[in-house]
Write a protein that holds these residues in place. Structure first.
Motif: not given
Lengths: 349, 526
Positions: B172-192
């Motif tokens: 991923l390019a740097p700006q795309e990395v942030e998008g991925l991390f947003a998804v990961l935070r979302q998944v973590a908030r859901a408890g995984a």
């Protein structure tokens, strides 16, 4: 696991494959209600029973197999999967007839080389299309060479029915080539012609080329590992692929020219019973070694020569011979694999 | 709280290599756990063991309190473990929806037909996760970011307790990395719980709650991401030489003050050669054998070079450190004279020795004998020709000398290269490339995949080549193994995203170089 035992394996593999083939063929013959012993005896007599059976039948039939087998072995050695020897042979045969017929009055020492060179050139030309597609566009040559076979066959059909049809206009065949263009006999009193010797000489030349020259070494390196050839050998693989492809096509084309000039003296539909395909078995059984191809071509020539005798004397239909030929390919591949599996197990343990 | 995933004393070997050595690891529900380490540190192996793809040789994997045992991938999936591989596992000719449905039993009815309403459920899940996924386009036609989204959605369709991501940011390019991390935070908030395998420090620190560092298959540290500095982590990742640098290969600080290199400077060199090389003055030491000036390659190579300048002198080893995939391969090809640059100036000797990264695919022809492999380098030379023939007797003689000089353990020069051990294969390649050129030798990760003993032997051979004889070659040592770089190099530069950053002598230590390797500093320059 010394290098010595490894060097022995090609001959052993071939012998084992032949034995396995005989065993399976015997079982199948028995199942089909034919006594295998009688069938094999008839086959052997037909191929080797007399000097004339051997020379005029076995060796004569081995000649196109020898040349196409060398063509396939050379290509495969460079990892060029030329399945198109059949088409290249047809192209060569057509060119040979066309040239020989066009030179009616010329003496033999001119017309024979011209005929054979034309055959080789036509074979190379036929191979150049798949070669260009492979090197230029990355199109797999297995498909292209195979399909080019059908194009060649249909083109031959068209030509012998139309433009090149004999002047009598009776059969779908070309005119006979002038006598000066006939290949001289190799063994007086038999039908064995100069083509067999040409095959032997090409086998020796290829063997020397592959094992003794820098160019042959490059070809083997490309065949063994194109990446290593480029990175560690520091040469481009592509020209080597071209060379192998064209040379293979030329030798297969020569097979067609030799058959026309040495045996049939004209071109007709169904000139080849599939030599270009049997050649793959010939080359594989020889483990791609040009000198061994001489031996395996004679083995397959014997099968072909003995097949008729088997039908006549033992009542076994000749198509069984085709089945045996196919079994040889399966046996070579199976024996090879099981040997490798055994060897790797042995070296691990 | 019960751990989402726990590894207890997990050991995993591949042949002679121990990829994981009694590693303990714990992942809490709802946390993002960064897993850091150099190439070959065991990160991917750990993830694959946790996903049930690999069986541990010893130790235990516990998922949500339940031991995984020998149930493999299926068992791990059933317990809620999903993995996103570095190399995507998608069918290019299938659409996004078809790829998602492929391994999701909920997509199918008992009779094998499509489950009604599945598409809506996929869309709802994607929306819930904030993933914008193209469901109706063939995956082969999608860009890498979109493909990754499909892959993540596929992984998260079921009940997910543990999500393992292997180097998801590498593509991923740097700006795309942030998008991925947003998804990961979302998944973590859901408890995984999420395990994020990566080697870029700054990225991991930006998103992870905790980090764990592995080095050479061993656990090194675990800590709160907020509580560790990038410097500490870099030190832990590359190893600050306190632990002997991995089983006696020689720590970064080993080796005495040598006097190698040009100009007679008296600054002590880090890890100069071994003790057996007596420092001796050599005439013509500072003769330059190769020079690159502002070399740029944007096509032809897999990763571009951006304005690389360097020079190599006789008798010196120039170490080029860097995380793999930052342009090292392109640089090697340019130095070997195989890749003409788009711009810049290149001065190279006529022949350059190149020990390529992939020993068995590129360095050697396995079914050739040692002699034949030597012939790869010499077959074009007039010295090995007799008329039209290749002088095999001469080649065999040279190969036999090579076997002797390089201490190759083989029956003879007629031994097949494929049956040699990795270390002996590498000695053959090294000797052959030195034969090819006495001027410049480029060694690309020459000890990758070798065991400790072979590593020592190959490094000693390379050091000996560069430091002995009247006209030693210049050596460019490209390696992601920092110990190796520090042990052998006279000068060091770091390759980051296609740029070459020289490391001043006072910074020849693992911490400083490690930080450079793991930074994105190459980006700032104009």
């Amino acid at each position: 696991m010394s290098t010595r035992t490894r060097a022995l394996t090609p001959a052993l593999t071939a012998a084992a494959a032949l034995l396995a083939t005989l065993a399976v063929a015997a079982a199948l013959l028995a199942l089909g209600g034919y006594p295998p012993g009688d069938a094999f005896a008839a086959l052997f007599r037909g191929a080797f029973g007399t000097w004339d059976r051997f020379v005029s039948f076995t060796l004569v039939r081995a000649t196109p197999l020898l040349l196409t087998g060398l063509a396939v072995a050379l290509a495969f050695k460079a990892r060029v999967w030329n399945i198109g020897a059949e088409g290249q042979l047809h192209a060569g045969a057509l060119a040979a007839v066309a040239v020989a017929v066009a030179l009616p009055g010329a003496p033999g020492f001119l017309v024979i080389p011209a005929t054979l060179l034309a055959a080789a050139a036509a074979g190379a030309l036929w191979a150049s299309a798949p070669a260009a597609m492979k090197t230029g566009m990355g199109v797999g040559e297995v498909i292209t060479t195979l399909l080019m076979n059908f194009v060649a066959l249909f083109m031959a059909q068209f030509l012998v029915q139309g433009p090149l049809r004999e002047s009598r206009g009776v059969f779908n065949q070309t005119d006979e080539i002038p006598p000066a263009a006939h290949l001289p006999d190799l063994v007086p009193g038999t039908r064995l012609h100069l083509g067999f010797l040409i095959g032997i000489l090409i086998a020796i030349a290829l063997w020397l080329y592959l094992t003794r020259t820098p160019g042959g070494f490059r070809l083997r390196a490309v065949g063994a590992s194109p990446q290593a050839a480029e990175v560690s050998g520091r040469f481009r693989a592509q020209p080597v692929v071209w060379l192998a492809f064209l040379a293979s096509g030329a030798i297969a084309g020569l097979a067609g020219g030799v058959q026309v000039a040495g045996v049939t003296h004209r071109m007709y539909e169904g000139l080849s019973p599939g030599w270009g395909y049997t050649a793959i078995a010939v080359a594989l059984l020889a483990r791609l070694n040009p000198l061994a191809v001489v031996v395996t071509a004679i083995v397959f020539g014997a099968l072909s020569a003995g097949g008729g005798a088997m039908q006549r004397d033992a009542g076994v239909p000749e198509v069984w011979v085709r089945g045996i030929e196919a079994l040889v390919i399966l046996a070579v591949l199976t024996v090879d694999r099981s040997w490798q599996a055994l060897a790797s197990r042995g070296s691990r343990g | 709280m019960r751990d989402a995933l726990r590894l207890r004393g997990v050991t995993r070997r591949f042949g002679p290599v121990t990829a994981l050595d009694q590693v303990d690891f714990a992942l809490a529900p709802g946390e993002i756990h960064g897993l850091l380490g150099e190439n070959g540190a065991g990160k991917t192996t750990l993830a694959r063991v946790a996903a049930g793809i690999l069986q541990p040789d010893a130790g235990q994997v516990v998922i949500g309190g339940e031991p995984l045992g020998a149930r493999g991938v299926g068992g791990a999936r059933a317990l809620g473990v999903a993995m996103v591989h570095q190399h995507f596992s998608l069918v290019p000719r299938f659409t996004g929806l078809e790829n998602v449905a492929l391994f999701d039993s909920a997509a199918w009815t008992r009779r094998g037909t499509g489950s009604p309403g599945y598409r809506e459920r996929v869309e709802a899940r994607a929306e819930e996760l904030g993933l914008e996924v193209q469901l109706d386009v063939q995956v082969g036609g999608l860009g890498v970011v979109e493909r990754q989204r499909v892959e993540i959605l596929k992984a998260l369709m079921g009940e997910t307790r543990v999500l393992l991501l292997d180097e998801p940011t590498a593509v991923l390019a740097p700006q795309e990395v942030e998008g991925l991390f947003a998804v990961l935070r979302q998944v973590a908030r859901a408890g995984a719980g999420i395990v994020l395998v990566a080697h870029k420090l700054d990225e991991v620190l930006a998103v992870a709650d905790r980090v764990t560092v592995l080095r050479r298959g061993r656990w090194v540290l675990t800590g709160e991401a907020a509580g560790v500095s990038a410097r500490e982590l870099a030190e832990a990742i590359v190893g600050a030489g306190v632990d002997g640098g991995g089983g006696g290969v020689g720590g970064g600080d080993a080796g005495g003050p040598g006097t190698v290199g040009g100009g007679g400077e008296d600054a002590p060199k880090v890890g100069a050669a071994g003790a057996e090389q007596a420092p001796e003055p050599r005439p013509g030491d500072d003769v330059e054998v190769a020079r690159l000036r502002a070399v740029t390659v944007s096509t032809g190579g897999p990763i571009p070079l951006r304005g690389v300048s360097m020079e190599v002198r006789r008798g010196e080893i120039l170490g080029i450190a860097g995380v793999g995939g930052n342009g090292q391969r392109t640089l090697a090809a340019v130095l070997a004279g195989m890749l003409p640059p788009d711009s810049g100036e290149v001065q190279l000797p006529e022949e350059v020795g190149w020990i390529p990264l992939d020993r068995t695919e590129e360095g050697l022809v396995n079914e050739f004998t040692i002699s034949e492999n030597v012939a790869l380098a010499v077959h074009g030379s007039d010295d090995y020709r007799r008329g039209p023939w290749l002088d095999w007797a001469g080649v065999a003689e040279t190969a036999a000398a090579l076997v002797r000089d390089m201490d190759v353990r083989a029956d003879s020069s007629a031994t097949q290269a494929g049956v040699l051990s990795g270390g002996n294969q590498q000695k053959v390649v090294t000797g052959r490339e030195f034969l090819r050129s006495g001027e410049l030798l480029v060694a690309e990760s020459p000890t990758r995949g070798l065991d400790v003993k072979a590593t020592v032997a190959v490094r000693a051979r390379i050091a000996a080549l560069a430091r002995s004889g009247k006209r030693p070659p210049g050596v460019v040592l490209i390696s992601s193994d920092l110990d190796e770089i520090l042990e052998l190099s006279d000068r060091i530069a770091v390759m980051v995203r296609g740029r070459l950053i020289p490391v001043p002598r006072e910074d020849h230590n693992p911490t400083a170089i490690g930080e450079l390797m793991l930074s994105a500093r190459g980006d700032g320059d104009p």
